[in-house]
Design a protein around this motif. Structure first.
Motif, PDB file in Angstrom:
ATOM      1  N   SER A  48       0.916  -1.106  -0.046  1.00 31.30           N
ATOM      2  CA  SER A  48      -0.027  -0.089  -0.180  1.00 31.30           C
ATOM      3  C   SER A  48       0.873   1.302  -0.034  1.00 31.30           C
ATOM      4  O   SER A  48       2.290   1.326   0.122  1.00 31.30           O
ATOM      5  CB  SER A  48      -0.751  -0.106   1.140  1.00 31.30           C
ATOM      6  OG  SER A  48      -0.097   0.134   2.358  1.00 31.30           O
ATOM      7  N   GLU A  50       0.796   3.526   2.335  1.00 29.28           N
ATOM      8  CA  GLU A  50       1.433   3.527   3.727  1.00 29.28           C
ATOM      9  C   GLU A  50       2.484   2.679   3.774  1.00 29.28           C
ATOM     10  O   GLU A  50       3.612   2.775   4.836  1.00 29.28           O
ATOM     11  CB  GLU A  50       0.341   3.330   4.724  1.00 29.28           C
ATOM     12  CG  GLU A  50      -0.760   4.265   4.910  1.00 29.28           C
ATOM     13  CD  GLU A  50      -1.870   4.214   3.682  1.00 29.28           C
ATOM     14  OE1 GLU A  50      -2.535   5.202   3.513  1.00 29.28           O
ATOM     15  OE2 GLU A  50      -1.761   3.219   3.157  1.00 29.28           O
ATOM     16  N   GLN A 105       0.922   9.058  12.765  1.00 28.80           N
ATOM     17  CA  GLN A 105      -0.452   8.098  12.341  1.00 28.80           C
ATOM     18  C   GLN A 105      -0.269   6.808  12.792  1.00 28.80           C
ATOM     19  O   GLN A 105      -1.014   6.112  13.472  1.00 28.80           O
ATOM     20  CB  GLN A 105      -0.325   7.855  10.882  1.00 28.80           C
ATOM     21  CG  GLN A 105      -0.727   9.444  10.008  1.00 28.80           C
ATOM     22  CD  GLN A 105      -0.365   9.043   8.501  1.00 28.80           C
ATOM     23  OE1 GLN A 105      -0.212   8.372   7.915  1.00 28.80           O
ATOM     24  NE2 GLN A 105      -0.678  10.423   7.762  1.00 28.80           N
ATOM     25  N   GLY A 109      -2.649   4.371  15.145  1.00 25.52           N
ATOM     26  CA  GLY A 109      -3.302   3.211  14.847  1.00 25.52           C
ATOM     27  C   GLY A 109      -3.603   3.109  13.412  1.00 25.52           C
ATOM     28  O   GLY A 109      -4.507   2.407  13.174  1.00 25.52           O
ATOM     29  N   ARG A 110      -3.134   4.006  12.564  1.00 25.34           N
ATOM     30  CA  ARG A 110      -3.819   4.133  11.242  1.00 25.34           C
ATOM     31  C   ARG A 110      -3.328   2.879  10.568  1.00 25.34           C
ATOM     32  O   ARG A 110      -2.032   2.573  10.452  1.00 25.34           O
ATOM     33  CB  ARG A 110      -3.332   5.422  10.325  1.00 25.34           C
ATOM     34  CG  ARG A 110      -3.754   5.328   9.190  1.00 25.34           C
ATOM     35  CD  ARG A 110      -3.236   6.731   8.554  1.00 25.34           C
ATOM     36  NE  ARG A 110      -3.602   6.618   7.119  1.00 25.34           N
ATOM     37  CZ  ARG A 110      -3.267   7.604   6.249  1.00 25.34           C
ATOM     38  NH1 ARG A 110      -2.759   8.519   6.294  1.00 25.34           N
ATOM     39  NH2 ARG A 110      -4.081   7.357   4.890  1.00 25.34           N
ATOM     40  N   PRO A 111      -4.227   2.157   9.957  1.00 20.48           N
ATOM     41  CA  PRO A 111      -3.895   0.837   9.357  1.00 20.48           C
ATOM     42  C   PRO A 111      -2.731   1.113   8.219  1.00 20.48           C
ATOM     43  O   PRO A 111      -2.815   2.239   7.559  1.00 20.48           O
ATOM     44  CB  PRO A 111      -5.201   0.643   8.450  1.00 20.48           C
ATOM     45  CG  PRO A 111      -6.337   1.044   9.447  1.00 20.48           C
ATOM     46  CD  PRO A 111      -5.766   2.336   9.955  1.00 20.48           C
ATOM     47  N   GLY A 112      -1.998   0.342   8.175  1.00 17.27           N
ATOM     48  CA  GLY A 112      -0.682   0.330   7.144  1.00 17.27           C
ATOM     49  C   GLY A 112       0.426   1.210   7.776  1.00 17.27           C
ATOM     50  O   GLY A 112       1.610   0.847   6.992  1.00 17.27           O
ATOM     51  N   THR A 113       0.412   1.672   8.688  1.00 12.95           N
ATOM     52  CA  THR A 113       1.307   2.471   9.537  1.00 12.95           C
ATOM     53  C   THR A 113       1.991   2.041  10.563  1.00 12.95           C
ATOM     54  O   THR A 113       3.035   2.146  10.887  1.00 12.95           O
ATOM     55  CB  THR A 113       1.065   3.957   9.720  1.00 12.95           C
ATOM     56  OG1 THR A 113       0.042   3.920  10.752  1.00 12.95           O
ATOM     57  CG2 THR A 113       0.405   4.666   8.204  1.00 12.95           C
ATOM     58  N   THR A 114       1.343   1.310  11.333  1.00 19.98           N
ATOM     59  CA  THR A 114       1.568   0.709  12.504  1.00 19.98           C
ATOM     60  C   THR A 114       2.891  -0.201  12.851  1.00 19.98           C
ATOM     61  O   THR A 114       3.508  -0.339  13.723  1.00 19.98           O
ATOM     62  CB  THR A 114       0.490  -0.277  13.474  1.00 19.98           C
ATOM     63  OG1 THR A 114       0.154  -1.173  12.673  1.00 19.98           O
ATOM     64  CG2 THR A 114      -0.593   0.676  13.548  1.00 19.98           C
TER      65      THR A 114
END
Length: 182
Positions: A48, A50, A105, A109-114
Protein backbone atom coordinates in the motif's frame (compact mmCIF):
# COMPACT_ATOMS: atom_id res chain seq x y z
CA UNK A 1 17.65 -9.67 -10.57
CA UNK A 2 15.80 -11.13 -7.59
CA UNK A 3 12.51 -9.79 -6.30
CA UNK A 4 14.31 -8.37 -3.25
CA UNK A 5 16.86 -6.62 -5.44
CA UNK A 6 14.08 -5.13 -7.58
CA UNK A 7 12.26 -3.99 -4.44
CA UNK A 8 15.44 -2.44 -3.02
CA UNK A 9 16.22 -0.58 -6.26
CA UNK A 10 12.66 0.70 -6.47
CA UNK A 11 12.79 1.80 -2.83
CA UNK A 12 16.06 3.64 -3.48
CA UNK A 13 14.40 5.57 -6.32
CA UNK A 14 11.42 6.46 -4.13
CA UNK A 15 13.69 7.58 -1.28
CA UNK A 16 15.69 9.78 -3.68
CA UNK A 17 12.54 11.25 -5.22
CA UNK A 18 10.99 12.07 -1.86
CA UNK A 19 14.25 13.63 -0.66
CA UNK A 20 14.30 15.89 -3.69
CA UNK A 21 10.60 16.73 -3.92
CA UNK A 22 8.86 15.78 -0.67
CA UNK A 23 5.61 13.85 -0.50
CA UNK A 24 3.04 16.61 -0.43
CA UNK A 25 -0.24 15.20 -1.64
CA UNK A 26 1.23 12.88 -4.28
CA UNK A 27 -0.94 9.92 -5.06
CA UNK A 28 0.59 6.49 -5.37
CA UNK A 29 0.08 6.71 -9.15
CA UNK A 30 1.88 10.06 -9.32
CA UNK A 31 4.74 8.79 -7.17
CA UNK A 32 5.03 5.67 -9.33
CA UNK A 33 5.19 7.75 -12.51
CA UNK A 34 7.81 10.02 -10.96
CA UNK A 35 10.12 7.07 -10.26
CA UNK A 36 9.47 5.26 -13.53
CA UNK A 37 7.24 2.44 -12.46
CA UNK A 38 3.56 1.66 -12.05
CA UNK A 39 1.39 1.93 -8.98
CA UNK A 40 0.80 -1.82 -9.31
CA UNK A 41 4.51 -2.52 -8.87
CA UNK A 42 4.59 -0.32 -5.77
CA UNK A 43 1.60 -2.19 -4.34
CA UNK A 44 3.16 -5.54 -5.27
CA UNK A 45 6.37 -4.73 -3.41
CA UNK A 46 5.02 -2.66 -0.51
CA UNK A 47 1.34 -3.55 -0.12
CA UNK A 48 0.00 0.00 0.00
CA UNK A 49 1.04 3.63 -0.08
CA UNK A 50 1.41 3.51 3.71
CA UNK A 51 3.53 0.35 3.45
CA UNK A 52 5.78 2.10 0.94
CA UNK A 53 6.15 5.15 3.18
CA UNK A 54 6.99 2.96 6.18
CA UNK A 55 9.67 1.28 4.05
CA UNK A 56 11.02 4.72 3.08
CA UNK A 57 11.28 5.80 6.72
CA UNK A 58 12.97 2.53 7.67
CA UNK A 59 15.47 2.87 4.81
CA UNK A 60 16.32 6.46 5.74
CA UNK A 61 16.73 5.50 9.40
CA UNK A 62 18.94 2.53 8.45
CA UNK A 63 21.12 4.88 6.40
CA UNK A 64 21.34 7.25 9.36
CA UNK A 65 22.35 4.43 11.72
CA UNK A 66 25.02 3.34 9.21
CA UNK A 67 26.31 6.92 9.14
CA UNK A 68 26.43 7.00 12.95
CA UNK A 69 28.36 3.72 13.01
CA UNK A 70 30.87 5.11 10.50
CA UNK A 71 31.74 8.20 12.54
CA UNK A 72 34.80 8.14 14.84
CA UNK A 73 33.59 7.46 18.38
CA UNK A 74 36.63 8.62 20.36
CA UNK A 75 35.22 12.10 21.12
CA UNK A 76 31.60 11.74 22.28
CA UNK A 77 30.69 15.40 21.87
CA UNK A 78 32.26 15.68 18.41
CA UNK A 79 30.54 12.45 17.34
CA UNK A 80 27.23 13.96 18.46
CA UNK A 81 27.90 17.23 16.66
CA UNK A 82 28.93 15.52 13.42
CA UNK A 83 25.85 13.32 13.51
CA UNK A 84 23.60 16.29 14.30
CA UNK A 85 25.04 18.21 11.31
CA UNK A 86 24.14 15.25 9.11
CA UNK A 87 20.62 14.98 10.55
CA UNK A 88 19.91 18.67 10.10
CA UNK A 89 21.06 18.76 6.48
CA UNK A 90 18.25 20.55 4.61
CA UNK A 91 18.28 17.71 2.06
CA UNK A 92 16.79 15.47 4.77
CA UNK A 93 13.98 17.83 5.77
CA UNK A 94 11.39 16.10 3.58
CA UNK A 95 12.30 12.75 5.13
CA UNK A 96 12.06 14.21 8.63
CA UNK A 97 8.60 15.60 7.93
CA UNK A 98 7.54 12.22 6.55
CA UNK A 99 8.96 10.47 9.64
CA UNK A 100 6.94 12.60 12.04
CA UNK A 101 3.79 12.38 9.94
CA UNK A 102 3.96 8.59 9.81
CA UNK A 103 5.06 8.27 13.43
CA UNK A 104 1.95 10.18 14.51
CA UNK A 105 -0.28 8.09 12.27
CA UNK A 106 1.25 4.86 13.55
CA UNK A 107 0.83 5.97 17.16
CA UNK A 108 -2.85 6.62 16.38
CA UNK A 109 -3.18 3.10 14.93
CA UNK A 110 -3.77 4.11 11.30
CA UNK A 111 -3.91 0.91 9.23
CA UNK A 112 -0.79 0.29 7.19
CA UNK A 113 1.43 2.49 9.34
CA UNK A 114 1.62 0.64 12.66
CA UNK A 115 4.51 -1.54 11.45
CA UNK A 116 6.65 1.58 11.73
CA UNK A 117 6.49 1.30 15.53
CA UNK A 118 8.25 -2.09 15.50
CA UNK A 119 11.76 -1.29 16.64
CA UNK A 120 11.40 2.47 16.13
CA UNK A 121 13.07 3.08 19.50
CA UNK A 122 15.19 -0.04 20.05
CA UNK A 123 16.77 0.16 16.60
CA UNK A 124 18.44 3.37 17.82
CA UNK A 125 18.79 2.71 21.53
CA UNK A 126 20.93 -0.39 21.20
CA UNK A 127 23.68 1.04 18.94
CA UNK A 128 23.87 4.24 20.97
CA UNK A 129 23.88 2.26 24.24
CA UNK A 130 26.83 0.29 22.86
CA UNK A 131 28.71 3.59 22.44
CA UNK A 132 27.77 4.53 26.01
CA UNK A 133 28.95 1.16 27.34
CA UNK A 134 32.25 1.64 25.49
CA UNK A 135 32.59 4.93 27.38
CA UNK A 136 32.34 3.01 30.66
CA UNK A 137 28.67 3.32 31.57
CA UNK A 138 26.89 0.36 33.14
CA UNK A 139 24.44 -1.36 30.75
CA UNK A 140 21.24 0.06 32.27
CA UNK A 141 22.71 3.57 32.56
CA UNK A 142 23.98 3.31 28.97
CA UNK A 143 20.53 2.30 27.74
CA UNK A 144 18.85 5.14 29.63
CA UNK A 145 21.35 7.68 28.31
CA UNK A 146 20.80 6.37 24.78
CA UNK A 147 17.04 6.67 25.10
CA UNK A 148 17.37 10.21 26.46
CA UNK A 149 19.62 11.13 23.54
CA UNK A 150 17.12 9.68 21.07
CA UNK A 151 14.26 11.61 22.68
CA UNK A 152 16.20 14.88 22.64
CA UNK A 153 17.30 14.40 19.02
CA UNK A 154 13.78 13.55 17.85
CA UNK A 155 12.28 16.43 19.81
CA UNK A 156 14.74 18.89 18.36
CA UNK A 157 14.19 17.52 14.85
CA UNK A 158 10.44 17.99 15.31
CA UNK A 159 11.17 21.54 16.45
CA UNK A 160 13.31 22.03 13.33
CA UNK A 161 10.67 20.85 10.88
CA UNK A 162 8.06 22.99 12.64
CA UNK A 163 10.11 26.19 12.96
CA UNK A 164 13.03 25.89 10.51
CA UNK A 165 15.16 27.41 13.32
CA UNK A 166 18.34 25.47 12.61
CA UNK A 167 20.45 27.84 14.69
CA UNK A 168 18.21 27.46 17.75
CA UNK A 169 17.93 23.67 17.63
CA UNK A 170 21.66 23.31 17.03
CA UNK A 171 22.40 25.50 20.05
CA UNK A 172 20.08 23.32 22.12
CA UNK A 173 21.78 20.15 20.86
CA UNK A 174 25.22 21.60 21.62
CA UNK A 175 24.10 22.32 25.19
CA UNK A 176 22.67 18.82 25.54
CA UNK A 177 25.92 17.27 24.30
CA UNK A 178 27.91 19.35 26.77
CA UNK A 179 25.62 18.18 29.58
CA UNK A 180 26.08 14.54 28.55
CA UNK A 181 29.88 14.61 28.62
CA UNK A 182 31.28 12.96 31.71
Amino acid sequence: MTGQEARDRLLDRVVAHLAAHGLGDLSLRQLAAAVGTSHRMLIYHFGSKEGLLVAVVRAVEANQRALLASLPADDHAELGRAFWRALTDPALRAHERLFFELYGQAAQGRPGTTALLDGIVDAWVEPVAALERARGHAPEVARTRARLGLAVARGLLLDLVATDDEEGVTAAMDLFLEMMVD
